[in-house]
Motif scaffolding. Structure first.
Motif, PDB file in Angstrom:
ATOM      1  N   ASP A 187      -6.028 104.885  46.599  1.00  0.00           N
ATOM      2  CA  ASP A 187      -5.788 104.426  48.001  1.00  0.00           C
ATOM      3  C   ASP A 187      -3.853 104.887  47.457  1.00  0.00           C
ATOM      4  N   ASN A 189      -0.946 107.647  48.918  1.00  0.00           N
ATOM      5  CA  ASN A 189      -1.415 107.882  50.389  1.00  0.00           C
ATOM      6  C   ASN A 189       1.341 108.121  49.697  1.00  0.00           C
ATOM      7  N   ALA A 204       8.188 109.128  50.485  1.00  0.00           N
ATOM      8  CA  ALA A 204       7.936 108.200  50.015  1.00  0.00           C
ATOM      9  C   ALA A 204       6.324 107.662  49.831  1.00  0.00           C
ATOM     10  N   SER A 206       3.412 105.780  47.190  1.00  0.00           N
ATOM     11  CA  SER A 206       2.357 104.434  46.649  1.00  0.00           C
ATOM     12  C   SER A 206       0.939 104.965  47.160  1.00  0.00           C
ATOM     13  N   THR A 208      -2.592 102.939  43.582  1.00  0.00           N
ATOM     14  CA  THR A 208      -3.000 101.941  42.628  1.00  0.00           C
ATOM     15  C   THR A 208      -3.483 102.658  41.253  1.00  0.00           C
ATOM     16  N   ALA A 219      -0.093  98.321  40.786  1.00  0.00           N
ATOM     17  CA  ALA A 219       0.442  99.367  42.361  1.00  0.00           C
ATOM     18  C   ALA A 219       1.448  99.369  41.397  1.00  0.00           C
ATOM     19  N   ILE A 220       2.282 100.970  42.080  1.00  0.00           N
ATOM     20  CA  ILE A 220       2.803 101.682  42.551  1.00  0.00           C
ATOM     21  C   ILE A 220       3.618 102.053  43.649  1.00  0.00           C
ATOM     22  N   LYS A 221       5.330 102.080  43.559  1.00  0.00           N
ATOM     23  CA  LYS A 221       5.624 102.260  44.652  1.00  0.00           C
ATOM     24  C   LYS A 221       7.299 102.731  44.164  1.00  0.00           C
ATOM     25  N   ASN A 223      10.310 106.092  46.606  1.00  0.00           N
ATOM     26  CA  ASN A 223      10.848 106.246  47.653  1.00  0.00           C
ATOM     27  C   ASN A 223      12.411 106.707  46.396  1.00  0.00           C
ATOM     28  N   GLN A 243       8.847 101.163  41.517  1.00  0.00           N
ATOM     29  CA  GLN A 243       8.391  99.414  41.443  1.00  0.00           C
ATOM     30  C   GLN A 243       7.119 100.059  40.994  1.00  0.00           C
ATOM     31  N   THR A 257       6.147  93.040  36.774  1.00  0.00           N
ATOM     32  CA  THR A 257       7.310  93.842  37.453  1.00  0.00           C
ATOM     33  C   THR A 257       7.737  94.786  37.539  1.00  0.00           C
TER      34      THR A 257
END
Length: 699
Positions: A187, A189, A204, A206, A208, A219-221, A223, A243, A257
């Motif tokens: 996933d 992106n 941006a 993201s 997993t 789960a990594i995000k 920005n 995050q 988290t």
């Protein structure tokens, strides 16, 4: 002027119409699918791999040269043929035409959909992309003859911009057959704004991450705003926000988290420097912040410096979140607050914490900690603690037991609680100073502990300058070479007032006076019981101006005399005590058994001698005291004048001793003669059995 201007406008309009016509006509005339074999052959020639163009190729020429493709696949390296190296379900890229006329490369947008990238390493450590990155070495003959040629100046790079990048629903796998590690990124992106050199671009991303070995997922995000120079050696990040949510059965609460924010970060690969501003890392309830961090030699030997602050948090709560069960402690509020600030210098192998200020519950700690080598556990430290109440962190059972322990033995017990392997690897040298310390209810002030650990041997020197109006000093050595640590202790107390010490330690004091004592002990074991059972050594003591409360030797002698004479017993007194001006003795310790044969206690009216044993394992007593009530003490010319004597046997335990008086020892020669006559009469009338029994009771 009007006619030339019209000619120019007409020419430009004709060119635009021609470009539009070409953009419309060429895709109808030229089919890019006809070039698939040529493209695949070129890739094969350059990489040795097969390129499969299964999808349809589409060409567009306005407003730029664009190519769209369906499914594309690239074969893997020869040793990794079980799967393809990479596949793309759909892609599109367009290069604008007009900027090319001024040597500007402007890519409108790059779009990749359904990318699958399979990365792997075999058991020999070879990856499936080594053949793609291998450098071609020119033959020696080709190099000869060109040594005198001047290097050709590099062409001025064209201005390069990308309208944006979009990667949608990508997946990357990593298989390390050498370590049997499998990681999957799914996933994935990525979206970026328009990119050009020396201009910030928004990013941006993201994804997993799955780790099958640890059975966790993340789960990594991300920005951020990224700026890159044309040489690709200077990077700037602004407003970065990362995050990570980690999930799994082994994760505290099954989910944790972690968030990292950075206001600004600059990386200069040419100068090998880095600068980070406004860093904040939060994981669970723990928050770490650094206003400014700098890095040097980031390619050769990275080193980072900066001031770090750890916001107050509850260690007990964090440990519970990590599924670490805390033992019951005497204070329910223990480990409820921890905060820190320090100047940090860190490398891949070391960490130096200077100007350390740490708060643990009600204790303030200052100093420094220097970990010189993580791998070899080389540690230096100097810590100054204002006050520490160790009892609040101990088990409630320790409060009830009140077992006998000296400061060195307590320190040894603390070291023994650590894993032996950790002690063997420890290479430490440092000092701890405490203004006030409470442990096992004993209060101490002005404490200094020097610790050194090297070659599997831990040594300490400790001193207490204010120890119940006296002082304490001791040395400890623990050798961890064998299966069980070998312990050696030397201790000494000077002019210690025993009454307040016993009140703090036991809650009551049946003895007062000033004591000097020393001990030399050796033992072996991992636990306190093992150490006690193996304890050997010597000790000596000297009490001055002492009082033993609840025990009146003179009264015991008087009561014995009254019993024999048949007269009235002395009146009871709640303040019974025995005074002595001096009491001394030595003892030998063998396998946890203390044996004393030379106890001597003196006063103006008493002379006491004693000997016996104390078992440290069971605290059982087996002791005998011979006490004399003096009419006058011995002088240089005259022997002592005794007006009464008694023998007392002490049994039971230290906490519950029992006393038994030897009545026969109270008899004078005159009384003994009367009793012998009485026994002889009984023998004549009733037989010798009863007389022998009476003799046994009285002697």
């Amino acid at each position: 002027m009007g006619k030339p201007f019209k000619i120019i406008l007409s020419t430009i309009a004709a060119l635009i119409l021609l470009l539009i016509a070409l953009a419309c006509i060429l895709p109808l005339v030229i089919d890019p699918n006809d070039f698939k074999p040529d493209i695949a052959a070129a890739v094969k020639d350059k990489t040795g791999r097969d390129l499969m163009l299964d999808g349809e190729l589409k060409l567009s020429l306005f407003p730029g040269i664009g190519i769209s493709a369906g499914k594309i696949a690239l074969s893997n390296a020869p040793e990794f043929q079980d799967r393809l190296f990479a596949t793309i379900e759909e892609s599109h890229v367009t290069v604008l035409l007009l900027p090319l006329l001024s040597k500007k490369v402007e890519v409108n947008r790059i779009v990749l959909k359904g990318l699958v990238l399979n990365l792997a390493k075999n058991k020999q450590g070879i990856t499936n992309w080594d053949d793609l990155t291998a450098k071609t070495v020119a033959p020696a003959a080709a190099v000869v003859g060109k040594q005198d040629e001047q290097p050709v100046a590099a062409a001025i790079p064209a201005i390069f911009t990308i309208g944006g990048i979009a990667i949608e629903n990508a997946r990357i796998t990593w298989d390390d057959l050498k370590t049997e590690q499998h990681i999957e990124l799914k996933d994935l992106n990525l979206n970026t704004d328009k990119f050009s050199f020396d201009e910030p671009v928004g990013i941006a991303a993201s994804l997993t991450a799955l780790n099958s070995h640890a059975n966790t997922s993340q789960a990594i995000k991300l920005n951020t705003e990224l700026t890159v120079n044309e040489k690709l050696d200077a990077f700037t990040l602004r407003h970065s926000d990362l995050q990570v949510i980690t999930s799994g059965e082994t994760v505290p609460g099954k989910s944790l988290t972690t968030a990292l924010t950075v206001a600004d970060a600059a990386l200069d690969m040419n100068r090998q420097t880095a600068k980070i501003y406004g860093l904040q890392l939060t994981s669970g309830d723990v928050t770490l912040a650094a206003a400014e961090m700098t890095g040097n030699a980031i390619k050769d030997k990275p080193s980072f410096q900066g001031s770090v602050t750890v916001a107050p948090f509850s260690p007990a709560k964090v440990l519970q979140q990590f599924a670490i069960s805390l033992p019951a402690m005497q204070d329910a509020n223990a480990l409820s607050k921890l905060s820190a600030n320090f100047d940090l210098t860190a490398t891949a192998d070391s960490a130096d914490l200077q100007n350390l200020g740490l708060t643990l519950d009600d204790s303030q700690i200052k100093g420094f900690i220097n970990i010189k080598d993580f791998a070899q556990s080389i540690i230096g430290f100097n810590l100054d603690i204002d006050a520490l109440d160790v009892d609040r962190y101990l088990s409630p059972a320790d409060k009830a037991s009140k077992s006998i322990a000296s400061p060195a033995v307590l320190l040894a017990a603390g070291l023994s609680a650590l894993p032996v392997e950790s002690l063997r690897k420890l290479n430490a040298d440092g000092t701890v100073s405490l203004g006030k310390l409470k442990v096992k209810s004993l209060a101490m002030q002005d404490i200094h502990i020097n610790l050194s650990s090297k070659n599997s041997v831990v040594t300490t020197q400790q001193s207490v300058k204010q120890f119940y109006q006296g002082s304490y000093s001791g040395n400890l050595s623990m050798d961890t070479h064998g299966d069980k640590p070998a312990l050696s202790v030397t201790e000494k107390i000077d002019h210690v007032h025993i009454e307040p010490l016993l009140k703090d330690y036991k809650g009551e004091a049946k003895m007062s006076g000033i004591v000097d004592a020393s001990a030399q002990l050796q033992g072996q074991g991992l636990k306190a019981d093992e150490l006690k059972a193996s304890l050997n050594g010597q000790l000596s003591f000297l009490f001055k101006d002492g009082v033993v409360k609840g025990f009146n030797l003179q009264k015991i002698i008087d009561e014995g005399k009254a019993i024999i004479k048949g007269s009235a017993l002395p009146s009871d007194s709640k303040n019974d005590q025995t005074l002595f001006s001096e009491m001394s003795g030595t003892a030998a310790i063998t396998n946890g058994l203390i044996r004393n044969n030379d106890l001597v206690a003196k006063s103006s009216t008493l002379l006491v001698n004693g000997k016996g044993d104390l078992n440290l394992n069971s605290e059982a007593l087996d002791y005998k005291i011979d006490a004399k009530l003096l009419d006058s003490a011995a002088t240089a010319t005259e022997p002592e004048q005794v007006k009464g004597a008694v023998a007392i046997e002490i049994a039971g335990t230290l906490s519950k001793p029992t006393y038994m008086i030897d009545i026969a020892s109270l008899l004078t020669d005159k009384n003994k003669a009367k009793i012998d006559k009485l026994i002889n009469k009984i023998d004549k009338k009733l037989g010798p059995g009863l007389g022998d029994l009476l003799k046994g009771l009285l002697r």
